[in-house]
Scaffold this motif. Structure first.
Motif, short mmCIF file in Angstrom:
data_model
loop_
_atom_site.label_atom_id
_atom_site.label_comp_id
_atom_site.label_asym_id
_atom_site.label_seq_id
_atom_site.Cartn_x
_atom_site.Cartn_y
_atom_site.Cartn_z
N PHE A 1 -2.92 9.83 1.55
CA PHE A 1 -2.83 9.84 3.05
C PHE A 1 -2.51 8.30 3.45
O PHE A 1 -2.83 7.41 2.78
CB PHE A 1 -4.16 10.17 3.69
N ASP A 2 -1.11 8.35 4.04
CA ASP A 2 -0.82 7.02 4.43
C ASP A 2 -0.78 6.69 5.74
O ASP A 2 -0.03 7.23 6.68
CB ASP A 2 0.49 6.88 3.87
N GLU A 3 -1.82 6.04 6.33
CA GLU A 3 -2.22 5.78 7.64
C GLU A 3 -1.87 6.96 8.99
O GLU A 3 -1.28 6.92 9.60
CB GLU A 3 -1.06 4.50 8.10
N VAL A 4 -2.66 8.10 8.35
CA VAL A 4 -2.20 9.24 9.00
C VAL A 4 -2.80 9.19 10.56
O VAL A 4 -2.24 10.03 11.26
CB VAL A 4 -2.90 10.46 8.60
N LYS B 1 0.65 -1.24 -0.11
CA LYS B 1 0.07 -0.02 0.11
C LYS B 1 0.79 1.23 0.02
O LYS B 1 0.76 2.29 -0.72
CB LYS B 1 -0.98 0.00 1.41
N THR B 2 1.82 1.40 0.77
CA THR B 2 2.81 2.53 1.12
C THR B 2 3.43 2.70 -0.16
O THR B 2 3.62 3.52 -0.72
CB THR B 2 3.52 2.13 2.14
N THR B 3 4.11 1.54 -0.96
CA THR B 3 4.96 1.34 -2.04
C THR B 3 4.12 2.13 -2.90
O THR B 3 4.49 2.89 -3.75
CB THR B 3 5.43 0.16 -2.30
#
Ligand SMILES: Nc1ncnc2c1ncn2[C@@H]1O[C@H](COP(=O)(O)OP(=O)(O)O)[C@@H](O)[C@H]1O
Ligand SMILES: [Mg+2]
Length: 256
Positions: A174-177, A44-46
């Motif tokens: 937004f990455d797991e903010v 997901k982050t990648t």
């Protein structure tokens, strides 16, 4: 009429010999809010980092508003765009991370102003006005001159979101903010994101907050081992998952 904002085709990414994205395809319309869910390590982050050109990728295409991101293609070969082009393209997206990464020696307003002054070459007065507008929008008008150390985690994350949005990105990532926040501070950050969604901001958000994904998303993408395993309307996906893997994932997640 809706318009395609983001198009990802066959996205492949390797770290060394390990392939972490194995052909991701995704099309997003302007104004859509897409939540990306999936277990840790699924890519997901990648995926977000490739869209923002924080990572190079080895195959496939990413297009934002029809413009090819990161690489020039000619025939079967491709080469990386110039740093100048990449910097311009990177500014089309805004990103907020689990860690807020605010500059500790700068006030909330100065943190928001920095990119406006340095990147957008805005005059300080004008940048201050824009910063105040966005700090107000995230509920922090009275904290403009506070330093990060004087703010709670939830407030710092809202400053980080204001800083990204102030740059007028076409797409917010937004990455797991909320993952680094104490539970009682999660709601205020999710509320800000909901407000932006209601304003029509296009957003791709990686989240573990299943209830939030259910409520806010126009579509949900479930990633598993580097591919999109299932996607659809949250109202259907969470209630009647089509794949065994999603059913398993939902059992162990916070959605209930
Ligand atoms: N900088 C890196 N170098 C090597 N492997 C990495 C790096 N970043 C992530 N990975 C690996 O890539 C895979 C996907 O990671 P990531 O995109 O962070 O997953 P997620 O965000 O879904 O948890 C994982 O197996 C992870 O270990
Ligand atoms: Mg991640």
């Amino acid at each position: 009429m809706s318009k395609v904002l983001l198009e990802i085709q066959g996205l492949r990414k390797q770290y060394g010999i390990v392939e972490v994205l194995k052909g991701v395809d995704c099309t997003m319309q302007e104004g859509e809010v897409i939540s990306i869910i999936g277990s840790s390590g699924s890519g997901k982050t990648t995926m977000l980092r490739c869209i923002n050109m924080l990572e190079e990728f080895q195959g496939g295409h990413i297009r934002l508003e029809g413009e090819e991101i990161g690489y020039e293609h000619s025939g079967s070969s491709r080469r990386r765009k110039s740093e100048k082009d990449i910097a311009r393209q990177r500014a089309l997206t805004g990103m907020a991370f689990q860690q807020f990464n605010l500059f500790p020696h700068m006030t909330a307003a100065q943190n928001v102003m920095l990119g406006l002054v340095k990147v957008k070459k805005m005059a300080r007065d004008a940048a201050r006005t824009v910063a105040e507008k966005w700090l107000d929008r995230v509920g922090l008008a009275s904290r403009a001159d506070h330093y990060p150390g004087q703010l709670s985690g939830g407030q710092q994350q809202r400053v980080a979101i204001a800083r990204a949005i102030a740059m007028s990105p076409r797409l917010m990532l937004f990455d797991e903010v909320t993952s680094a926040l104490d539970p009682e501070l999660v709601g205020e950050v999710l509320q800000v994101i909901k407000g932006l969604a209601a304003d029509g901001m296009s957003m791709l958000l990686v989240t573990h907050e299943m209830r939030f994904a259910y409520e806010v998303s126009s579509r949900v993408i479930f990633m598993n081992q580097g591919v999109i395993c299932e996607e659809g309307d949250p109202k259907e996906m969470f209630v009647a998952p089509k794949t065994e893997r999603l059913a398993e994932f939902l059992k162990t997640s916070s959605f209930n």
